[in-house]
Design a protein around this motif. Structure first.
Motif, PDB file in Angstrom:
ATOM      1  N   LYS A 283     -41.588 -31.370  -9.769  1.00 30.72           N
ATOM      2  CA  LYS A 283     -42.744 -31.524  -9.974  1.00 30.72           C
ATOM      3  C   LYS A 283     -43.307 -30.159 -10.355  1.00 30.72           C
ATOM      4  O   LYS A 283     -43.706 -29.786 -11.480  1.00 30.72           O
ATOM      5  CB  LYS A 283     -43.603 -32.600  -9.430  1.00 30.72           C
ATOM      6  N   LYS A 284     -43.470 -29.342  -9.183  1.00 36.76           N
ATOM      7  CA  LYS A 284     -43.985 -28.003  -9.063  1.00 36.76           C
ATOM      8  C   LYS A 284     -43.109 -27.184 -10.035  1.00 36.76           C
ATOM      9  O   LYS A 284     -43.746 -26.160 -10.584  1.00 36.76           O
ATOM     10  CB  LYS A 284     -44.147 -27.529  -7.740  1.00 36.76           C
ATOM     11  N   ASN A 285     -41.860 -27.096 -10.116  1.00 32.33           N
ATOM     12  CA  ASN A 285     -40.826 -26.409 -10.822  1.00 32.33           C
ATOM     13  C   ASN A 285     -41.359 -26.520 -12.302  1.00 32.33           C
ATOM     14  O   ASN A 285     -41.363 -25.593 -13.191  1.00 32.33           O
ATOM     15  CB  ASN A 285     -39.648 -26.576 -10.614  1.00 32.33           C
ATOM     16  N   SER A 286     -41.593 -27.992 -12.609  1.00 30.89           N
ATOM     17  CA  SER A 286     -41.823 -28.261 -14.021  1.00 30.89           C
ATOM     18  C   SER A 286     -43.264 -27.395 -14.388  1.00 30.89           C
ATOM     19  O   SER A 286     -43.375 -27.166 -15.460  1.00 30.89           O
ATOM     20  CB  SER A 286     -41.982 -29.719 -14.130  1.00 30.89           C
ATOM     21  N   LEU A 287     -44.290 -27.556 -13.583  1.00 34.57           N
ATOM     22  CA  LEU A 287     -45.480 -26.986 -13.818  1.00 34.57           C
ATOM     23  C   LEU A 287     -45.513 -25.548 -14.091  1.00 34.57           C
ATOM     24  O   LEU A 287     -46.159 -25.029 -14.966  1.00 34.57           O
ATOM     25  CB  LEU A 287     -46.356 -27.394 -12.890  1.00 34.57           C
ATOM     26  N   LYS A 288     -44.597 -24.881 -13.214  1.00 33.92           N
ATOM     27  CA  LYS A 288     -44.497 -23.369 -13.358  1.00 33.92           C
ATOM     28  C   LYS A 288     -43.881 -23.119 -14.365  1.00 33.92           C
ATOM     29  O   LYS A 288     -44.035 -22.170 -15.248  1.00 33.92           O
ATOM     30  CB  LYS A 288     -43.784 -22.953 -12.048  1.00 33.92           C
ATOM     31  N   GLN A 289     -42.822 -23.897 -15.011  1.00 32.80           N
ATOM     32  CA  GLN A 289     -42.133 -23.736 -16.214  1.00 32.80           C
ATOM     33  C   GLN A 289     -43.084 -23.880 -17.481  1.00 32.80           C
ATOM     34  O   GLN A 289     -43.151 -22.778 -18.296  1.00 32.80           O
ATOM     35  CB  GLN A 289     -40.879 -24.584 -16.453  1.00 32.80           C
TER      36      GLN A 289
ATOM     37  N   LYS B 190     -44.200 -20.696 -19.867  1.00 32.14           N
ATOM     38  CA  LYS B 190     -44.081 -20.836 -21.304  1.00 32.14           C
ATOM     39  C   LYS B 190     -45.320 -20.493 -21.953  1.00 32.14           C
ATOM     40  O   LYS B 190     -45.496 -19.978 -23.085  1.00 32.14           O
ATOM     41  CB  LYS B 190     -43.501 -22.275 -21.831  1.00 32.14           C
ATOM     42  N   GLY B 191     -46.373 -21.023 -21.353  1.00 34.32           N
ATOM     43  CA  GLY B 191     -47.793 -20.773 -22.187  1.00 34.32           C
ATOM     44  C   GLY B 191     -48.108 -19.235 -22.074  1.00 34.32           C
ATOM     45  O   GLY B 191     -48.714 -18.825 -22.886  1.00 34.32           O
ATOM     46  N   LYS B 192     -47.704 -18.592 -21.005  1.00 36.91           N
ATOM     47  CA  LYS B 192     -48.014 -17.127 -20.998  1.00 36.91           C
ATOM     48  C   LYS B 192     -47.283 -16.319 -22.046  1.00 36.91           C
ATOM     49  O   LYS B 192     -47.889 -15.378 -22.626  1.00 36.91           O
ATOM     50  CB  LYS B 192     -47.810 -16.610 -19.643  1.00 36.91           C
TER      51      LYS B 192
END
Length: 386
Positions: free
Chosen positions: A373-379, A383-385
């Motif tokens: 879950k945390k890795n997915s949020l960081k990815q 991508k947003g940046k």
């Protein structure tokens, strides 16, 4: 600094907690004795809950499959008591059949060993003499040892005399031993009755527990507890079912293979390996060691071939049959299974080996889910940046 009501409550809670810790430290021995007494009191109920959890597996199978056709109101009321009774009968029948097959075999084996050990020692001596014929010093030592001259009757009489000399001390402890046995029987009876009550009202007890947790816990904590409890229950159930299935298959394979190839003690060794296989990883090897020793006394070469057979069947069962029949019952990689067995065995013995695998599997599943879950949020953030 102004103190609002919330901060005052927190300070009061910290003061009470500190006072409680001080009281526990000051009266540690009393608290420890009380804790031990409390554990002794709840022990039969904890054992009963464990029995209920294990019996729930065959009981649910009987209720959902054998008695699924019962739809009328009267039949619905009788479905649960009947499924509990059938589950208990099935477990008792398995134990009785195993005992009836194993006890006579063990008795016969002990008698055979008593007759064969002297002959076996003579054969070992002859084999060693042939091996070390070029070593005169070792040969002289071996020649001094003559198993045929051992006075087995004197050894038995000496053992009986030793037992008689200790009879007085045994008699003095008879009362305490008898009281311990009676207490153990009573505790087992209480545990069994308690387990039956749990099984008979498991839905009602589960609903009451949920309502209690929902009333006193925050919604997030309540949801987390339910999720962990559901995951742990599934892992424990899958693990017990998987281990029992694996043990039955492995034991049956040994009985059939040993009978085909003419190995002695086929039924006893097969049942022994099936039971010891319930202990993860190391269990089957314990049964293999005992079986190899029994066969070695009868025929050393057959013992060697038995070890070869054990390796072949272990590889066949572990690589081909187990993944298809049982699969990854607890979803835990092999390295973590080994770690769970090692830690559990060090802390709690055989019971710890059985308990720690589902526990570690639950922790592993929760950590894996959180990491993903945390890795997915960081990815997504990366991508947003971009």
């Amino acid at each position: 600094m102004d103190l609002n009501t919330s901060n005052i409550k927190k300070i009061k809670g910290l003061i009470l907690f500190a006072a409680a810790v001080c009281l526990v430290v000051m009266n540690f021995e009393v608290v420890l004795e009380g804790g031990i007494l409390g554990l002794e009191i709840i022990k039969p109920f904890a054992v009963g809950a464990a029995i209920a959890f294990v019996l729930n597996i065959p009981m649910s199978a009987v209720e959902k499959r054998l008695l699924a056709g019962i739809k009328n109101q009267r039949g619905e009321k009788l479905k649960r008591p009947l499924s509990i009774l059938l589950a208990l009968i099935a477990v008792v029948l398995v134990v009785v059949l195993v005992v009836m097959n194993v006890i006579p075999q063990i008795t016969k084996t002990m008698l055979d060993l008593g007759n064969k050990i002297p002959k076996f020692l003579v054969n070992v001596q002859g084999y060693l003499e042939e091996m070390f014929v070029s070593q005169p010093q070792l040969l002289a030592v071996l020649n001094e040892f003559d198993p045929a001259k051992i006075d087995w009757k004197s050894i038995v009489n000496g053992t009986i005399g030793f037992m008689k000399s200790g009879l007085s001390s045994v008699l003095t402890s008879t009362v305490s031993v008898a009281s311990g046995i009676i207490n153990g029987v009573v505790n087992i009876f209480i545990s069994l009755i308690f387990s039956i009550y749990i099984l008979a009202q498991k839905e009602k007890l589960g609903n009451q527990t949920k309502r209690l947790l929902h009333a006193y816990l925050p919604p997030k904590t309540y949801g987390s507890i339910l999720k962990i409890a559901s995951l742990m229950s599934r892992n424990f159930g899958n693990f017990i079912t998987g281990q029992c299935t694996e043990a039955v298959i492995l034991g049956a394979m040994f009985v059939i293979a040993m009978s085909i190839f003419g190995f002695p003690y086929a039924v006893m060794v097969g049942v022994l390996i099936a039971f010891t296989a319930l202990i993860p990883i190391v269990g089957a090897f314990i049964g293999c060691f005992i079986g190899a020793f029994l066969i070695m006394v009868d025929d050393p070469m057959k013992a060697v071939w038995f070890l070869v057979l054990f390796v072949v069947l272990q590889q066949l069962e572990g690589n081909l049959i187990y993944p298809h029949v049982v699969g990854n019952s607890v979803g835990l990689p092999s390295i973590w299974v080994l770690a769970a067995v090692t830690v559990g065995g060090s802390l709690m013995g055989v019971g710890g080996m059985l308990i720690f695998i589902p526990i570690i599997s639950t922790v592993y599943s929760l950590v894996r889910e959180d990491v993903n879950k945390k890795n997915s949020l960081k990815q997504k953030e990366e991508k947003g940046k971009k």
